[in-house]
Design a protein around this motif. Structure first.
Motif, short mmCIF file in Angstrom:
data_model
loop_
_atom_site.label_atom_id
_atom_site.label_comp_id
_atom_site.label_asym_id
_atom_site.label_seq_id
_atom_site.Cartn_x
_atom_site.Cartn_y
_atom_site.Cartn_z
N VAL A 106 76.81 -27.72 20.81
CA VAL A 106 74.92 -27.92 20.22
C VAL A 106 74.00 -28.94 21.24
CG1 VAL A 106 73.32 -28.57 18.57
CG2 VAL A 106 75.24 -27.56 17.90
N ARG A 107 74.06 -27.55 22.02
CA ARG A 107 73.53 -28.77 23.50
C ARG A 107 72.31 -28.65 24.11
NH1 ARG A 107 76.26 -28.89 28.85
NH2 ARG A 107 74.69 -28.89 30.45
N LEU A 108 72.11 -30.14 24.65
CA LEU A 108 70.81 -30.24 24.47
C LEU A 108 70.40 -30.35 26.30
CD1 LEU A 108 70.04 -32.63 22.07
CD2 LEU A 108 68.75 -31.35 22.08
N ASN A 109 69.38 -29.59 26.57
CA ASN A 109 68.92 -30.27 27.36
C ASN A 109 67.96 -30.96 28.44
OD1 ASN A 109 70.79 -28.25 28.48
ND2 ASN A 109 69.59 -26.73 27.89
N SER A 110 67.06 -31.27 27.39
CA SER A 110 66.12 -32.24 27.78
C SER A 110 66.52 -33.48 26.76
CB SER A 110 64.94 -31.80 26.35
OG SER A 110 64.73 -32.35 25.29
N ASP A 111 66.00 -35.20 26.94
CA ASP A 111 66.60 -35.73 25.98
C ASP A 111 66.33 -35.80 24.32
OD1 ASP A 111 64.01 -36.82 25.55
OD2 ASP A 111 63.40 -38.04 26.11
N GLY A 112 66.28 -35.03 24.26
CA GLY A 112 65.60 -34.79 22.20
C GLY A 112 64.14 -35.65 21.90
N LYS A 113 63.64 -36.41 21.87
CA LYS A 113 63.11 -37.67 21.63
C LYS A 113 61.67 -37.08 21.23
CE LYS A 113 65.51 -41.08 23.77
NZ LYS A 113 64.48 -42.47 24.76
N TYR B 283 43.15 -18.18 12.35
CA TYR B 283 43.73 -18.92 13.55
C TYR B 283 45.53 -19.51 13.08
CZ TYR B 283 39.08 -18.08 15.02
OH TYR B 283 37.74 -17.85 15.22
N MET B 284 45.96 -18.72 13.34
CA MET B 284 47.85 -19.13 12.72
C MET B 284 47.70 -19.53 13.89
SD MET B 284 49.40 -15.89 10.99
CE MET B 284 51.01 -16.63 10.11
N ARG B 285 47.86 -21.09 13.68
CA ARG B 285 48.74 -22.20 14.66
C ARG B 285 50.12 -22.33 14.33
NH1 ARG B 285 43.36 -26.41 15.50
NH2 ARG B 285 41.76 -24.56 15.88
N ASN B 286 50.86 -21.97 14.55
CA ASN B 286 52.25 -21.59 14.58
C ASN B 286 53.04 -22.88 14.66
OD1 ASN B 286 52.11 -18.62 12.84
ND2 ASN B 286 52.44 -17.73 14.63
N ALA B 287 54.20 -23.55 13.85
CA ALA B 287 55.01 -23.99 14.27
C ALA B 287 56.24 -23.58 14.96
CB ALA B 287 55.83 -24.77 12.88
N THR B 288 57.35 -23.96 15.96
CA THR B 288 58.08 -23.27 16.06
C THR B 288 58.78 -22.07 15.66
OG1 THR B 288 58.04 -25.24 17.80
CG2 THR B 288 59.96 -23.56 17.81
N ILE C 8 63.70 -33.17 18.30
CA ILE C 8 65.00 -32.23 18.34
C ILE C 8 66.05 -32.42 18.78
CG2 ILE C 8 65.57 -30.71 20.44
CD1 ILE C 8 63.17 -30.55 19.60
N ARG C 9 66.74 -33.87 18.79
CA ARG C 9 67.84 -34.19 18.37
C ARG C 9 67.74 -34.14 16.85
NH1 ARG C 9 69.15 -39.63 20.77
NH2 ARG C 9 68.51 -38.80 23.08
N ASP C 10 67.01 -34.21 16.10
CA ASP C 10 67.56 -34.60 15.00
C ASP C 10 68.08 -33.16 14.68
OD1 ASP C 10 67.06 -36.94 14.15
OD2 ASP C 10 65.15 -37.18 13.96
N VAL C 11 67.10 -32.14 14.44
CA VAL C 11 67.45 -30.82 14.48
C VAL C 11 68.68 -30.57 14.83
CG1 VAL C 11 66.80 -27.97 14.87
CG2 VAL C 11 65.27 -29.51 14.60
N ALA C 12 69.66 -30.95 16.24
CA ALA C 12 70.25 -30.13 16.52
C ALA C 12 71.09 -30.79 15.70
CB ALA C 12 71.21 -31.09 18.13
N GLU C 13 71.51 -32.36 15.15
CA GLU C 13 72.37 -32.74 14.23
C GLU C 13 72.27 -32.38 13.56
OE1 GLU C 13 74.69 -35.17 14.69
OE2 GLU C 13 73.61 -36.46 16.82
N GLN C 14 71.26 -31.82 12.77
CA GLN C 14 71.41 -30.73 11.43
C GLN C 14 71.69 -29.54 11.64
OE1 GLN C 14 67.67 -29.95 8.82
NE2 GLN C 14 66.86 -31.67 10.32
N PHE D 211 67.21 -15.72 21.95
CA PHE D 211 67.89 -17.51 22.03
C PHE D 211 66.46 -18.40 23.18
CE2 PHE D 211 71.40 -14.56 20.89
CZ PHE D 211 71.45 -15.86 19.78
N ASP D 212 65.43 -17.80 22.92
CA ASP D 212 64.99 -19.18 24.15
C ASP D 212 63.63 -19.53 23.15
OD1 ASP D 212 62.78 -16.75 23.23
OD2 ASP D 212 62.54 -15.73 24.86
N LEU D 213 64.47 -19.43 21.34
CA LEU D 213 63.39 -20.11 20.69
C LEU D 213 64.52 -21.67 20.63
CD1 LEU D 213 62.15 -17.65 18.40
CD2 LEU D 213 61.18 -19.69 19.68
N ALA D 214 64.32 -23.35 20.04
CA ALA D 214 65.55 -24.35 20.08
C ALA D 214 66.43 -23.78 18.96
CB ALA D 214 64.37 -25.50 19.66
N ILE D 215 65.92 -23.64 17.94
CA ILE D 215 66.66 -23.53 16.52
C ILE D 215 68.01 -22.62 16.95
CG2 ILE D 215 67.20 -23.35 14.19
CD1 ILE D 215 64.72 -25.13 13.89
N ASN D 216 67.81 -21.41 17.31
CA ASN D 216 68.10 -20.21 17.41
C ASN D 216 69.16 -20.50 18.25
OD1 ASN D 216 67.24 -19.22 15.78
ND2 ASN D 216 65.73 -17.64 16.95
#
Length: 348
Positions: free
Chosen positions: A196-203, A164-169, A245-251, A179-184
């Motif tokens: 780089v638009r966030l649609n949640s609070d990114g926490k 069972y491969m429990r894959n990360a995002t 998620i907000r850290d990913v957006a900053e990167q 494009f329905d994957l966060a980083i893409n």
């Protein structure tokens, strides 16, 4: 080995099948073909010696005969699609997955690699969640993976080894990009709008893995000694790619001069919040080292966007968002309410 890959014409399968072929395996593909035309750039090679167009609910023993292993990727592939019809999500991700595993066992397949997900941990305040931690699925998609793992585990025997491969995002370039994957998604909006638009609070915390690194892990799990992987779950990712998620957006924004992080309106917290440990994978596969990080992936995606001439219209099109493509097929009558090909589409 002869390896059957279900969902081989999807985002991950398009990368995995050529990799398996390059390593000397004979690959048979099985896919509905729903996303076959969803290409960002032309596909150089499928990597398969034979392509079967079939719903996993209709797989037979004869499809699996002669195969040494199965990599089962085919599924309702994300949370929005899963909520379109929770019942059908369970029927495909749980019922059909178990059915394919049962048929594989009957056909003499020795190894069954099941693409599960770290999303089964759901919501947790605990850091570094291991494979032994309790599940807290927040969506129909995640619940379907929990149920499938449990049922497939009951099939394990000395001649049938499920993994069972429990894959990360997953993120990064594939010819069948999503494009329905966060980083893409964030990179696509950065490229087309400069924001780089966030649609949640990114926490929320989420683990990530590049699609090429995930496929390398799948290859190594296929080739690992049976006694070291038999009927075991593995979190697939790396400890240094657990991010808010907000850290990913900053990167992503920092990777390209002029890009800025922006936030949508009426933002809410994402209930899917989990920080995962990948120590077990590191112990089993000490030679496995992820080769991609976010900046490297962004640079590769930008090259692909340049080649494809990506604009906002294409970014938001059905070709790169799985739910939109399914809704398009439903509207055209090519797919029925049960997400099977219509008779007209089958005859065509």
């Amino acid at each position: 080995m002869q390896v059957l890959v279900t969902g081989n014409l999807g985002y991950i399968g398009t990368v995995l099948t050529p990799l398996l072929a390059q390593h000397g395996h004979n690959v048979v593909g099985l896919d509905t073909g729903f996303f076959e035309e969803c290409l960002l750039v032309p596909l150089p090679s499928t990597g398969v010696s034979k392509q079967i167009y079939k719903d996993t609910r209709d797989v037979t023993v004869s499809d699996l005969e002669g195969c040494d292993a199965v990599v089962h990727l085919a599924a309702i592939s994300n949370d929005p699609m899963g909520e379109l019809s929770p019942e059908i999500t369970l029927a495909i991700n749980y019922g059909a997955s178990v059915g394919v595993a049962e048929l594989a066992k009957r056909a003499g397949v020795q190894r069954f690699v099941f693409a599960s997900s770290c999303s089964i941990y759901g919501q947790s305040d605990q850091a570094a969640l291991t494979e032994e931690c309790p599940f807290n699925p927040q969506t129909s998609y995640a619940l379907s993976k929990v149920k499938a793992e449990a049922a497939i585990s009951d099939l394990a025997s000395d001649r049938f080894s499920p993994i069972y491969m429990r894959n990360a995002t997953v993120y990064g370039y594939s010819p069948r990009l999503r494009f329905d994957l966060a980083i893409n998604n964030l990179t696509g909006y950065g490229y087309t709008t400069g924001h780089v638009r966030l649609n949640s609070d990114g926490k929320a915390w989420r683990p990530f893995i590049h699609v090429h690194d995930l496929c390398q892990a799948a290859l190594q799990l296929l080739e690992a000694p049976a006694e070291s992987v038999h009927n075991q779950a593995f979190n697939i990712g790396s400890n240094d790619q657990n991010f808010q998620i907000r850290d990913v957006a900053e990167q992503i924004a920092a990777a390209v001069p002029g890009w800025q992080v922006s936030f949508g309106e009426n933002l809410t917290a994402d209930t899917r919040n989990y920080n995962v440990s990948f120590d077990k994978l590191g112990r089993l596969l000490p030679d496995f080292r992820p080769t991609y990080d976010v900046p490297k992936a962004v640079a590769e995606l930008i090259k692909a966007f340049d080649m494809a001439g990506l604009d906002t219209e294409a970014l938001q099109s059905k070709e790169f968002t799985r739910l939109k493509q399914i809704q398009y097929l439903l509207a055209k009558g090519e797919v029925g309410a049960d997400l099977r090909r219509s008779r007209l589409a089958q005859s065509a």
